[in-house]
Design a protein around this motif. Structure first.
Motif, PDB file in Angstrom:
ATOM      1  N   PHE A 141      -6.751  -6.173  -9.308  1.00 24.53           N
ATOM      2  CA  PHE A 141      -7.607  -5.898  -8.159  1.00 24.53           C
ATOM      3  C   PHE A 141      -8.631  -7.010  -7.960  1.00 24.53           C
ATOM      4  CE2 PHE A 141     -11.856  -4.201  -7.115  1.00 24.53           C
ATOM      5  CZ  PHE A 141     -11.663  -3.945  -5.777  1.00 24.53           C
ATOM      6  N   ALA A 179     -12.985   1.298   7.810  1.00 26.89           N
ATOM      7  CA  ALA A 179     -12.327   0.513   8.850  1.00 26.89           C
ATOM      8  C   ALA A 179     -12.578   1.156  10.212  1.00 26.89           C
ATOM      9  CB  ALA A 179     -10.833   0.421   8.578  1.00 26.89           C
ATOM     10  N   PHE A 207      -5.302  11.105  11.618  1.00 27.88           N
ATOM     11  CA  PHE A 207      -4.432  10.413  10.671  1.00 27.88           C
ATOM     12  C   PHE A 207      -4.729  10.831   9.227  1.00 27.88           C
ATOM     13  CE2 PHE A 207      -4.043   6.642   7.851  1.00 27.88           C
ATOM     14  CZ  PHE A 207      -2.675   6.570   7.830  1.00 27.88           C
ATOM     15  N   LEU A 234     -11.962   3.980   2.411  1.00 23.19           N
ATOM     16  CA  LEU A 234     -11.691   2.653   2.964  1.00 23.19           C
ATOM     17  C   LEU A 234     -11.185   2.759   4.402  1.00 23.19           C
ATOM     18  CD1 LEU A 234     -10.042   0.803  -0.050  1.00 23.19           C
ATOM     19  CD2 LEU A 234     -12.229   0.303   1.026  1.00 23.19           C
ATOM     20  N   ILE A 235     -10.364   3.778   4.671  1.00 26.05           N
ATOM     21  CA  ILE A 235      -9.850   3.928   6.036  1.00 26.05           C
ATOM     22  C   ILE A 235     -10.980   4.368   6.980  1.00 26.05           C
ATOM     23  CG2 ILE A 235      -8.193   5.206   7.456  1.00 26.05           C
ATOM     24  CD1 ILE A 235      -6.296   5.051   5.092  1.00 26.05           C
ATOM     25  N   TYR A 236     -11.882   5.232   6.492  1.00 31.15           N
ATOM     26  CA  TYR A 236     -13.052   5.587   7.301  1.00 31.15           C
ATOM     27  C   TYR A 236     -13.919   4.355   7.574  1.00 31.15           C
ATOM     28  CZ  TYR A 236     -12.858  10.700   7.599  1.00 31.15           C
ATOM     29  OH  TYR A 236     -12.528  11.993   7.911  1.00 31.15           O
ATOM     30  N   TYR A 275      -9.525   6.001  -1.211  1.00 26.67           N
ATOM     31  CA  TYR A 275      -8.504   5.607  -0.244  1.00 26.67           C
ATOM     32  C   TYR A 275      -8.931   6.001   1.167  1.00 26.67           C
ATOM     33  CZ  TYR A 275      -4.063   5.245   2.085  1.00 26.67           C
ATOM     34  OH  TYR A 275      -3.089   4.910   2.974  1.00 26.67           O
ATOM     35  N   PHE A 334      -6.654  -6.532  -1.025  1.00 26.14           N
ATOM     36  CA  PHE A 334      -6.532  -5.124  -1.375  1.00 26.14           C
ATOM     37  C   PHE A 334      -7.255  -4.257  -0.358  1.00 26.14           C
ATOM     38  CE2 PHE A 334      -8.298  -1.325  -3.255  1.00 26.14           C
ATOM     39  CZ  PHE A 334      -7.180  -0.745  -3.799  1.00 26.14           C
ATOM     40  N   ILE A 335      -8.530  -4.587  -0.123  1.00 25.98           N
ATOM     41  CA  ILE A 335      -9.319  -3.764   0.797  1.00 25.98           C
ATOM     42  C   ILE A 335      -8.711  -3.841   2.190  1.00 25.98           C
ATOM     43  CG2 ILE A 335     -11.579  -3.519   1.859  1.00 25.98           C
ATOM     44  CD1 ILE A 335     -12.800  -4.165  -0.787  1.00 25.98           C
ATOM     45  N   GLN A 389      -8.874  -8.834  -4.526  1.00 25.29           N
ATOM     46  CA  GLN A 389      -9.823  -7.882  -3.955  1.00 25.29           C
ATOM     47  C   GLN A 389      -9.817  -7.861  -2.422  1.00 25.29           C
ATOM     48  OE1 GLN A 389     -13.684  -8.152  -5.630  1.00 25.29           O
ATOM     49  NE2 GLN A 389     -14.355  -6.269  -4.671  1.00 25.29           N
ATOM     50  N   VAL A 407      -5.424  -1.653   2.371  1.00 27.93           N
ATOM     51  CA  VAL A 407      -5.611  -0.208   2.422  1.00 27.93           C
ATOM     52  C   VAL A 407      -6.200   0.168   3.775  1.00 27.93           C
ATOM     53  CG1 VAL A 407      -6.799   1.764   1.449  1.00 27.93           C
ATOM     54  CG2 VAL A 407      -5.895   0.012  -0.051  1.00 27.93           C
ATOM     55  N   MET A 408      -7.171  -0.636   4.242  1.00 27.05           N
ATOM     56  CA  MET A 408      -7.815  -0.324   5.508  1.00 27.05           C
ATOM     57  C   MET A 408      -6.829  -0.335   6.669  1.00 27.05           C
ATOM     58  SD  MET A 408     -11.428  -2.264   5.437  1.00 27.05           S
ATOM     59  CE  MET A 408     -12.962  -1.392   5.165  1.00 27.05           C
ATOM     60  N   ILE A 439     -14.609   2.038  -5.250  1.00 24.82           N
ATOM     61  CA  ILE A 439     -13.154   1.901  -5.192  1.00 24.82           C
ATOM     62  C   ILE A 439     -12.495   2.182  -6.544  1.00 24.82           C
ATOM     63  CG2 ILE A 439     -11.316   0.194  -4.834  1.00 24.82           C
ATOM     64  CD1 ILE A 439     -13.147  -1.038  -2.729  1.00 24.82           C
ATOM     65  N   SER A 485      -3.417  -0.024   6.626  1.00 23.56           N
ATOM     66  CA  SER A 485      -2.149   0.701   6.622  1.00 23.56           C
ATOM     67  C   SER A 485      -2.390   2.175   6.377  1.00 23.56           C
ATOM     68  CB  SER A 485      -1.230   0.135   5.557  1.00 23.56           C
ATOM     69  OG  SER A 485      -1.613   0.668   4.316  1.00 23.56           O
ATOM     70  N   LEU A 545      -9.627   4.720  -7.412  1.00 19.36           N
ATOM     71  CA  LEU A 545      -8.328   4.468  -6.791  1.00 19.36           C
ATOM     72  C   LEU A 545      -7.466   3.561  -7.666  1.00 19.36           C
ATOM     73  CD1 LEU A 545      -6.639   4.892  -4.248  1.00 19.36           C
ATOM     74  CD2 LEU A 545      -7.702   2.873  -3.288  1.00 19.36           C
ATOM     75  N   LEU A 546      -8.143   2.687  -8.455  1.00 21.43           N
ATOM     76  CA  LEU A 546      -7.404   1.719  -9.267  1.00 21.43           C
ATOM     77  C   LEU A 546      -6.939   2.323 -10.581  1.00 21.43           C
ATOM     78  CD1 LEU A 546      -9.759  -1.323  -8.858  1.00 21.43           C
ATOM     79  CD2 LEU A 546      -7.702  -0.781  -7.595  1.00 21.43           C
TER      80      LEU A 546
END
Lengths: 282, 279
Positions: free
Chosen positions: B261, A168, A206, A164-166, A161, B268-269, B265, B272-273, A98, B275, A101-102
């Motif tokens: 973060f 999920a 998406f 993280l969506i993958y 980014y 945060f995760i 933490q 992001v997951m 991660i 939205s 991303l920060l």
């Protein structure tokens, strides 16, 4: 209670949007001149379409988006698959992945400026290992390499980014599907091809849209590292808009670019949504 | 520790992934701790540039006390702008969302559609008219001009709206019967329940504002109101020879975000997951 937010949205989004449409038909300057601003019809648009640098900016932006999107999405999916499997120290690896991303983009850019250094930065050290002493690649100064260098930097900077969506998305695929596939003797690749990949369909659509739209807005990396150069090789639409409207103070002209950009981004997002949504359903 | 057979290959890949992220950061740290510019240049690209050989705070001291680029001032500017934006954005947008989700105003639907339509407009295409307006208002080069655009945030209204419209009807009615006014229901019932949404919005907007670049470049003229991101690029542009200092600047700028973060933490995760605000 509704009013404060509504005032902000009206004053800072809707108002400026209408203003930029109006400006695009005028010769508005950033700093007012003694001669009043006048309506000049579609002159700005005609000039814009006649400027070779504008077309180069479009080509560069499309080139960047077309390359960075698949690169970044496969990096993100790969990382998500790794971090979703039963690796030891998974929490540690996840936190490490991660990190980019920060980091603020300006920080990442300065780190990569060191990596790209000529003649002896880390990337060139690796290159010399293969190509022999004295050879090096001018990652940012060579027009045919510069945009690819920006692609590599950008993919590294923002892949977590999408990762993280993958992640999920992967966690929403029911485990019994994998169990059933295993019982049927499906190999790892087949489990990915027939269970994971279809299960990620909505996530993919998406991410494809937001990654493409994000890529079309490329500005910070280019502005700091190459200023759009060498020879316009990394000039993007937003950088062109910024140059024309801010540095050259031609707000009217740049507004035409902004209106074009808005229409193009909206059209591309709608097009992708339509094509990929339907393909999955058929 | 024994690694199960199916996990051998993924573990290898995980190590490669971690190296890909960590090596550039190790290099950054190593260079920032080396006060000898010549040695930095000589060792650049070799193994020595990835493992700290000396631990000197000299570059950090130079960066923090540089009179031309007042780091502490930049940090304070960035923090002030970021936290003011977050506070105003969360307050105004949650209030608006509550009216739209639970109010009785007849024009709620068209207003919501209008707000959602603004999501399609990329912020980058608005910067020039916004700059003109800032000029007319006489607030170029100020804190306000950097705070206001972040407050107008349709995504944040949308996320609050989604949450508030799912609040149980009984809860709102019960509060109403107990004599709570509409505002009090928002303040004492809805807001305390919406901590997850607040932290999700806070995290995403924090990153967005802390890292903002295009807008602050256009509206700041000097160190007085300039945020870290713009200062970093100016510093980078004018001190190309001083890699030790540039890297110390980079580390100093990254650390507050990493701390933020570490504190948040989990949220945060999760945020992001769930939205999809940042591109």
């Amino acid at each position: 209670m509704l009013l404060p937010a509504l005032i902000f949205i009206t004053a800072l989004i809707i108002g400026p949007f209408l203003l930029s449409v109006w400006f695009s038909f005028t010769d508005q300057r950033l700093v007012p001149r003694p001669i009043p601003t006048k309506f000049i019809g579609t002159t700005n648009y005609a000039r814009m379409f006649a400027d070779p640098l504008f077309w180069q900016a479009i080509w560069n932006t499309v080139f960047f988006a077309v390359i960075v999107t698949p690169v970044q999405l496969s990096m993100s999916l790969g990382a998500a698959l790794i971090l979703n499997s039963a690796v030891p120290f998974r929490g540690f690896f996840r936190s490490v992945a991660i990190l980019p991303l920060l980091l603020p983009m300006t920080v990442i850019v300065s780190i990569w400026a060191v990596l790209f250094r000529i003649p002896s930065g880390p990337f060139n050290a690796v290159y010399q290992w293969f190509a022999g002493q004295g050879n090096y690649v001018d990652f940012l100064g060579n027009p045919s390499v510069a945009m690819l260098s920006i692609v590599a930097l950008s993919a590294w900077a923002t892949f977590p980014y999408q990762m993280l969506i993958y992640l999920a998305g992967l966690q929403e695929i029911p485990q019994d599907l994998y169990e059933a596939a295993k019982l049927d003797g499906a190999k790892a690749w087949h489990r990915f091809r027939y269970v994971t990949w279809p299960g990620l369909r909505n996530v993919n659509v998406f991410l494809l849209i937001i990654t493409t739209v994000g890529a079309l807005k490329l500005f910070t990396q280019v502005d700091i590292l190459t200023k759009g150069g060498p020879n316009g090789a990394t000039t993007t639409i937003i950088h062109y808009l910024f140059k024309q409207g801010y540095a050259n103070q031609k707000v009217g002209y740049a507004s035409a670019v902004a209106v074009f950009f808005f229409l193009a981004v909206t059209a591309i997002a709608l097009f992708q949504r339509r094509v990929f949504k339907n393909e999955g359903e058929a | 520790m024994r690694i199960p057979r199916d996990a051998v290959l993924p573990s290898l890949f995980a190590v490669v992934l971690a190296m890909g992220v960590l090596l550039p950061l190790m290099m950054t740290l190593t260079i920032s701790l080396n006060p000898n510019e010549q040695d930095i240049m000589v060792s650049m690209g070799s193994v020595r540039s990835f493992i700290p050989q000396v631990f000197s705070p000299q570059n950090y001291i130079e960066v923090w006390t540089d009179p031309v680029h007042p780091f502490v001032r930049y940090l304070a500017n960035t923090a002030l702008i970021t936290f003011s934006t977050l506070a105003l954005s969360i307050l105004f947008n949650s209030m608006a969302a509550f009216v739209l989700a639970q109010g009785t105003l007849p024009i709620r639907k068209p207003v919501m559609i209008l707000i959602l339509a603004t999501l399609a407009v990329p912020g980058e295409s608005l910067v020039l008219p916004q700059l003109m307006m800032a000029g007319w208002a006489g607030i170029v080069d100020s804190y306000e001009v950097q705070i206001m655009p972040g407050v107008a945030n349709a995504m944040s209204i949308f996320l609050f709206f989604q949450f508030f419209s799912r609040l149980p009807k009984e809860l709102i009615e019960a509060a109403h019967i107990d004599g709570f006014s509409f505002f009090q229901i928002y303040r004492y019932v809805a807001m305390p329940l919406s901590k997850p949404v607040i932290s999700a919005i806070a995290v995403l907007q924090f990153l967005e504002i802390w890292n903002a670049y295009l807008w602050p470049v256009m509206v700041t003229r000097g160190p007085e109101y300039r945020p870290l991101s713009v200062a970093m690029s100016a510093y980078f542009g004018t001190n190309q020879a001083a890699w030790g200092n540039i890297m110390a600047f980079a580390v100093s700028m990254a650390i507050p975000v990493i701390l933020f973060f570490l504190i948040l933490q989990r949220q945060f995760i999760a945020s992001v997951m769930s939205s999809g605000v940042k591109g």
